[in-house]
Design an enzyme around this catalytic site. Structure first.
Site, PDB file in Angstrom:
ATOM      1  N   GLY A   1       6.446 -63.847  40.584  1.00  0.00           N
ATOM      2  CA  GLY A   1       7.158 -64.029  39.289  1.00  0.00           C
ATOM      3  C   GLY A   1       6.310 -63.559  38.453  1.00  0.00           C
ATOM      4  N   ASN A   2       6.691 -63.672  37.314  1.00  0.00           N
ATOM      5  CA  ASN A   2       5.609 -63.103  35.982  1.00  0.00           C
ATOM      6  C   ASN A   2       6.137 -63.399  34.905  1.00  0.00           C
ATOM      7  OD1 ASN A   2       7.395 -60.662  35.510  1.00  0.00           O
ATOM      8  ND2 ASN A   2       6.635 -60.121  37.690  1.00  0.00           N
TER       9      ASN A   2
ATOM     10  N   SER B   1      -0.665 -57.856  38.762  1.00  0.00           N
ATOM     11  CA  SER B   1       0.251 -57.666  39.907  1.00  0.00           C
ATOM     12  C   SER B   1      -0.299 -58.032  41.139  1.00  0.00           C
ATOM     13  CB  SER B   1       0.584 -56.057  39.887  1.00  0.00           C
ATOM     14  OG  SER B   1       1.483 -55.831  41.057  1.00  0.00           O
ATOM     15  N   GLY B   2       0.469 -59.095  41.708  1.00  0.00           N
ATOM     16  CA  GLY B   2       0.087 -59.493  43.168  1.00  0.00           C
ATOM     17  C   GLY B   2      -1.055 -60.100  43.169  1.00  0.00           C
TER      18      GLY B   2
ATOM     19  N   SER C   1       1.892 -56.562  36.249  1.00  0.00           N
ATOM     20  CA  SER C   1       2.850 -56.684  36.880  1.00  0.00           C
ATOM     21  C   SER C   1       3.761 -55.492  37.110  1.00  0.00           C
ATOM     22  CB  SER C   1       3.694 -57.913  36.372  1.00  0.00           C
ATOM     23  OG  SER C   1       4.952 -57.760  37.017  1.00  0.00           O
TER      24      SER C   1
ATOM     25  N   ASP D   1       6.478 -55.337  37.148  1.00  0.00           N
ATOM     26  CA  ASP D   1       7.858 -55.379  36.445  1.00  0.00           C
ATOM     27  C   ASP D   1       7.613 -55.207  34.782  1.00  0.00           C
ATOM     28  OD1 ASP D   1       9.705 -56.041  38.419  1.00  0.00           O
ATOM     29  OD2 ASP D   1       8.353 -57.719  38.662  1.00  0.00           O
TER      30      ASP D   1
ATOM     31  N   HIS E   1      10.255 -63.320  34.771  1.00  0.00           N
ATOM     32  CA  HIS E   1      10.987 -62.952  35.946  1.00  0.00           C
ATOM     33  C   HIS E   1      10.680 -63.585  37.319  1.00  0.00           C
ATOM     34  CE1 HIS E   1      12.837 -60.420  39.064  1.00  0.00           C
ATOM     35  NE2 HIS E   1      12.015 -59.848  39.327  1.00  0.00           N
TER      36      HIS E   1
ATOM     37  N   HIS F   1      11.931 -64.666  41.566  1.00  0.00           N
ATOM     38  CA  HIS F   1      12.998 -64.642  42.580  1.00  0.00           C
ATOM     39  C   HIS F   1      13.304 -65.985  42.819  1.00  0.00           C
ATOM     40  CE1 HIS F   1      12.204 -60.322  44.136  1.00  0.00           C
ATOM     41  NE2 HIS F   1      12.089 -60.249  42.882  1.00  0.00           N
TER      42      HIS F   1
ATOM     43  N   ASP G   1      24.838 -76.731  27.609  1.00  0.00           N
ATOM     44  CA  ASP G   1      23.691 -77.159  26.788  1.00  0.00           C
ATOM     45  C   ASP G   1      22.503 -76.040  26.325  1.00  0.00           C
ATOM     46  OD1 ASP G   1      24.668 -79.890  26.399  1.00  0.00           O
ATOM     47  OD2 ASP G   1      23.505 -80.671  27.878  1.00  0.00           O
TER      48      ASP G   1
ATOM     49  N   HIS H   1      18.993 -58.028  43.093  1.00  0.00           N
ATOM     50  CA  HIS H   1      17.568 -58.397  42.527  1.00  0.00           C
ATOM     51  C   HIS H   1      16.996 -59.685  42.449  1.00  0.00           C
ATOM     52  CE1 HIS H   1      13.634 -56.564  40.489  1.00  0.00           C
ATOM     53  NE2 HIS H   1      13.347 -57.668  41.178  1.00  0.00           N
TER      54      HIS H   1
ATOM     55  N   TYR I   1      21.445 -82.883  18.311  1.00  0.00           N
ATOM     56  CA  TYR I   1      20.430 -83.466  19.646  1.00  0.00           C
ATOM     57  C   TYR I   1      19.133 -83.439  19.231  1.00  0.00           C
ATOM     58  CZ  TYR I   1      19.253 -83.471  24.543  1.00  0.00           C
ATOM     59  OH  TYR I   1      18.759 -83.803  25.681  1.00  0.00           O
TER      60      TYR I   1
END
Lengths: 230, 230, 230, 230
Positions: free
Chosen positions: B27-28, B44-45, B73, B75, B94, B96, B119, B170, B227
């Site tokens: 994720g990033n 990245s990683g 990243s 991405d 982003h 998964h 909502d 993806h 709200y």
């Protein structure tokens, strides 16, 4: 003499409950020292929260105990069979992790359905054929290894490119460069196994595009990989 | 020079494991400083539990690194493509995450089935088309952004009114006013994605009433919203 | 006088929330002292986090309270019926654990689908028949025990080889050599119940091979068992 | 002046995240003081982890604020409508808890499938009809209460014997003798909602026997109840 190996194997085994991959004692990790031709593995039926480094059992590749006073995991012959057949493997893990075991029980490959899968597994994760009555009756654990090897050879798969399998009616084995890496792959296996069940519930026929699968696997593991810090 | 931006981006990234949206490093989060035309993003990683503010990478909108020694990243080109096309966006995430990825793998929109969805999302959450072989082969990550933009333009959607998408095969991208707001929307996305799967299991044809969807979205986000504390 | 028995029963009951098998007070464990012909059991409707050893109720096998000031679990007549019919049992647990209860509600046996199941249960886990109106109206809890016994006798099952049952429309009972062992089996039951639901979703007709089931059960529980440290 | 009431309402609201019934601020609990004709309720859109007793809003039964500086929950008119129609109610809770909301989205009653359900709910848990366009456009929150009341009157249900409802396309409301009791029922609702989905997956047509449902409800709530410590 095998202190460092045993400590790594203990640490890798203790990751199993941390990652939620095991209930009670249902899992085991081994690691091989290829230079000295020995493996270290979890003892059979010992609880993770009382296990110490001295409980880890060291064996030669014929299954003779070199160091340790406890019985090794009853799955040891399966580990040994895989290490002998696949010289690329440095560590192996067996669990009954929930969703991977579901696919094993369903006697089905885990289909590659997305890039999460493709980031780690190059194609579907195979399910073995069922063992014959004869194979179950004699040398059952060794034959469990043999059907895994048979499946990878029949499909012409590189075990490091597809670092997991599900054994029909039983559960998953994963492997990697060492014990910790094998456990890492077991975590990924469990996640993709879980997502695949839900995905097929919504869309029963879907499968990842071949090109997308290749792209994700190769950007992380190929010769020109650019994922991570290299 | 970009210390505050980098600290916000680090904090937003660390929310991902807190909310259970990521396994390992999957994720990033990025955030943009529109005045200075830079973004900050996760490297990245790199594991979340060792990440520090100095690991965060700052880039200009052409993807040139301005500050930081690690690779951003993989991405990043997707994030940049979205920031350039949608000037309303202040942060992008982003992941998964499990159930949103299931819908991506099923290559299906996430249907609006209740007021929890309404909502936050004004209508169904789109799934992109599949990328072509050519789009995967060259500038894959940039083209991932391009198909998201294409989908929003084709459906004439305001990206702040539908602050998430699933990329076919993806996984999800979410966004918002800033990085933390994007993560907030990613949490909601995951919850509505999960409820939608179970809902369709019980009642395969159901969809929220249009009037009820409008009511909930507008009482929270419309000109006369009532709200919360305003 | 029954202090050790009561402490064991308290400890076994407190395992239920630890293992996530109960919501609120929905579960109870008992243990029998065969020499003194008494059982000890959880009191009815008492929260686990305030329960002390003095709350545990001791009864004779006719259900007369020997020690304790609280009402015993309303399920006590079911426990007593089982202890009288099955002299092998040392402990019994009843819960409404999630997935086992789902099978009870579905009025279906839990099919043996893999070696996880076979390691503990020798064949399918039976679901009882529905009770008649008469059996519900009078001595309901005693009759719940009676239909369990009837089911095991009808199928000629050894209760220690199949240490669980699901009561149609109600929920599971598990048992074992003592209270802790019964709880251990209840944990396994819940896990195999959960995996069976997902397995049947993927492959509706699958069942474990008989030979594989035998192999796993017998390598752990048979005369020549070789699993664990013996 | 309303300190004790407000403290009880705060405590009941804080139980919602403890029990995993809410994401972010998606839930609210109120309690009524019938003698003084006031209710206390959670403020709108305030996070649980920063909420203090002074944030709780006290209103009269016409919705006028008596004490408190924040806006009350936007669902306040629904709570008030229910308190006015059902004098038995002492506390009300609204959440978007996962599985109960799934049934609301499916626009379906939650069927009574087992004794876990029957221990708390005397028959199926109703789903309301959809609101009309007109009912959504004007006094939406008040009309949400009105369709709940209509549903209970149409089916001739005692709201204390069936202490929950799902509002079609929206989510659940639960109630009880006071705020904490309402939250208790909301926990049970979520559990039976979840088990009902899985049960119907295995056996689509099943329903609890009427006699078994009666037995369990009445042994706990009837005139001759014998469950618990009485």
């Amino acid at each position: 003499m095998y202190q460092a190996l045993k400590e790594r194997v203990l640490a890798a085994n203790l990751k199993l409950p941390d990652y939620g991959l095991v209930t009670f004692t249902w899992g085991n990790v081994s690691e091989i020292d290829r230079e000295r031709s020995v493996i270290a593995i979890k003892p059979s039926g010992v609880e993770y929260d009382v296990m110490t480094v001295n409980d880890i059992v060291v064996l030669d590749l014929n299954g003779n105990i070199i160091e340790g006073t406890l019985n090794p995991s009853s799955d040891t012959p399966t580990h040994l069979e895989l290490y002998r057949a696949f010289p690329q493997l440095g560590g192996i893990v067996h669990t009954h992790s929930h969703f991977a075991t579901v696919w094993a029980q369903a006697e089905s490959d885990i289909p590659a359905l997305g890039t999460t899968h493709a980031d780690y597994f190059y194609g579907d994760i195979p399910c073995t054929r069922l063992l014959s009555k004869q194979e179950i009756a004699e040398q059952y654990e060794k034959n469990t290894g043999a059907v895994i090897i048979e499946e990878f050879q029949r499909r012409d798969l590189d075990p490091l490119a597809v670092p997991s399998v599900v054994v029909a009616g039983h559960g998953p084995f994963s492997w990697g460069k060492n014990g910790i890496d094998a456990v890492h792959n077991a975590v990924v296996l469990e996640e993709v196994a879980s997502m695949a069940i839900a995905t097929r519930t919504i869309n029963s026929g879907v499968h990842i595009q071949r090109e997308l699968s290749d792209k994700h696997y190769l950007r992380k593991h190929g010769a020109n990989a650019y994922y991570g810090q290299r």
